[in-house]
Design a protein around this motif. Structure first.
Motif, PDB file in Angstrom:
ATOM      1  N   ALA A   1       1.335   5.063 -15.575  1.00 38.69           N
ATOM      2  CA  ALA A   1       2.556   5.722 -15.100  1.00 38.69           C
ATOM      3  C   ALA A   1       2.451   6.067 -13.614  1.00 38.69           C
ATOM      4  O   ALA A   1       3.404   5.857 -12.855  1.00 38.69           O
ATOM      5  N   ALA A   2       1.299   6.564 -13.191  1.00 39.96           N
ATOM      6  CA  ALA A   2       1.117   6.905 -11.782  1.00 39.96           C
ATOM      7  C   ALA A   2       1.151   5.649 -10.913  1.00 39.96           C
ATOM      8  O   ALA A   2       1.760   5.638  -9.846  1.00 39.96           O
ATOM      9  N   VAL A   3       0.510   4.589 -11.379  1.00 38.50           N
ATOM     10  CA  VAL A   3       0.520   3.331 -10.634  1.00 38.50           C
ATOM     11  C   VAL A   3       1.941   2.767 -10.584  1.00 38.50           C
ATOM     12  O   VAL A   3       2.385   2.283  -9.545  1.00 38.50           O
ATOM     13  N   ALA A   4       2.656   2.837 -11.704  1.00 38.17           N
ATOM     14  CA  ALA A   4       4.039   2.339 -11.748  1.00 38.17           C
ATOM     15  C   ALA A   4       4.895   3.079 -10.731  1.00 38.17           C
ATOM     16  O   ALA A   4       5.707   2.465 -10.038  1.00 38.17           O
ATOM     17  N   ASP A   5       4.717   4.386 -10.628  1.00 43.46           N
ATOM     18  CA  ASP A   5       5.479   5.165  -9.641  1.00 43.46           C
ATOM     19  C   ASP A   5       5.156   4.704  -8.230  1.00 43.46           C
ATOM     20  O   ASP A   5       6.047   4.558  -7.395  1.00 43.46           O
ATOM     21  N   ASP A   6       3.887   4.462  -7.944  1.00 44.68           N
ATOM     22  CA  ASP A   6       3.494   3.977  -6.614  1.00 44.68           C
ATOM     23  C   ASP A   6       4.104   2.603  -6.329  1.00 44.68           C
ATOM     24  O   ASP A   6       4.573   2.338  -5.217  1.00 44.68           O
ATOM     25  N   LEU A   7       4.090   1.726  -7.326  1.00 38.72           N
ATOM     26  CA  LEU A   7       4.624   0.377  -7.136  1.00 38.72           C
ATOM     27  C   LEU A   7       6.141   0.386  -6.960  1.00 38.72           C
ATOM     28  O   LEU A   7       6.683  -0.431  -6.221  1.00 38.72           O
ATOM     29  N   ARG A   8       6.822   1.307  -7.628  1.00 42.63           N
ATOM     30  CA  ARG A   8       8.286   1.413  -7.478  1.00 42.63           C
ATOM     31  C   ARG A   8       8.683   1.748  -6.041  1.00 42.63           C
ATOM     32  O   ARG A   8       9.786   1.439  -5.613  1.00 42.63           O
ATOM     33  N   ALA A   9       7.788   2.399  -5.321  1.00 43.52           N
ATOM     34  CA  ALA A   9       8.073   2.795  -3.940  1.00 43.52           C
ATOM     35  C   ALA A   9       7.893   1.649  -2.952  1.00 43.52           C
ATOM     36  O   ALA A   9       8.299   1.756  -1.798  1.00 43.52           O
ATOM     37  N   LEU A  10       7.309   0.538  -3.388  1.00 48.54           N
ATOM     38  CA  LEU A  10       7.082  -0.593  -2.485  1.00 48.54           C
ATOM     39  C   LEU A  10       8.391  -1.299  -2.144  1.00 48.54           C
ATOM     40  O   LEU A  10       9.274  -1.409  -2.992  1.00 48.54           O
ATOM     41  N   PRO A  11       8.506  -1.789  -0.915  1.00 48.02           N
ATOM     42  CA  PRO A  11       9.685  -2.590  -0.546  1.00 48.02           C
ATOM     43  C   PRO A  11       9.544  -4.005  -1.115  1.00 48.02           C
ATOM     44  O   PRO A  11       8.894  -4.860  -0.527  1.00 48.02           O
ATOM     45  N   LEU A  12      10.126  -4.248  -2.281  1.00 42.69           N
ATOM     46  CA  LEU A  12       9.909  -5.511  -2.986  1.00 42.69           C
ATOM     47  C   LEU A  12      10.634  -6.695  -2.368  1.00 42.69           C
ATOM     48  O   LEU A  12      10.463  -7.818  -2.818  1.00 42.69           O
ATOM     49  N   GLY A  13      11.419  -6.469  -1.328  1.00 42.67           N
ATOM     50  CA  GLY A  13      12.018  -7.577  -0.604  1.00 42.67           C
ATOM     51  C   GLY A  13      11.006  -8.232   0.327  1.00 42.67           C
ATOM     52  O   GLY A  13      11.260  -9.277   0.907  1.00 42.67           O
ATOM     53  N   ASP A  14       9.855  -7.599   0.484  1.00 44.81           N
ATOM     54  CA  ASP A  14       8.770  -8.119   1.311  1.00 44.81           C
ATOM     55  C   ASP A  14       7.693  -8.702   0.397  1.00 44.81           C
ATOM     56  O   ASP A  14       7.782  -8.631  -0.825  1.00 44.81           O
ATOM     57  N   ASP A  15       6.653  -9.247   0.987  1.00 45.98           N
ATOM     58  CA  ASP A  15       5.524  -9.729   0.201  1.00 45.98           C
ATOM     59  C   ASP A  15       4.594  -8.568  -0.120  1.00 45.98           C
ATOM     60  O   ASP A  15       4.339  -7.711   0.725  1.00 45.98           O
TER      61      ASP A  15
END
Length: 90
Positions: free
Chosen positions: A5-19
């Motif tokens: 859950a903590a990792v998922a929250d961190d990943l959700r914050a990434l700009p997924l339009g980038d690599d």
């Protein structure tokens, strides 16, 4: 990793339009939630015009999990390129 859950929250914050480059080399005992999270991240990044890559091919523990979970049974060339950097499975 403290929790998925903590990792998922961190990943959700990434700009997924980038690599996005993930380092999974330290995963010692991953479970299916890790594979599901990575798969979801890849799908969402693709939908937003980005790409997710692994910094190194899946290690022994992650490869064993992919086998146990049946992910390698119907692996596409794109999946193989992602998880194993194109190295054929044996």
């Amino acid at each position: 990793m403290t929790s998925v859950a903590a990792v998922a929250d961190d990943l959700r914050a990434l700009p997924l339009g980038d690599d996005v480059l993930l380092d999974v080399s330290a995963l010692a005992a991953p479970d299916l939630s890790v594979v599901q999270l990575i798969h979801s991240l890849r799908s969402e990044a693709t939908a937003q015009g980005g790409e997710v890559r692994l910094s190194t091919p899946a290690g022994e523990a992650l490869t064993a999990l992919l086998h146990r979970g049946g992910f390698t049974d119907a692996m596409t060339p794109d999946d193989n390129a992602f998880w194993f950097h194109g190295v054929p499975l044996q």
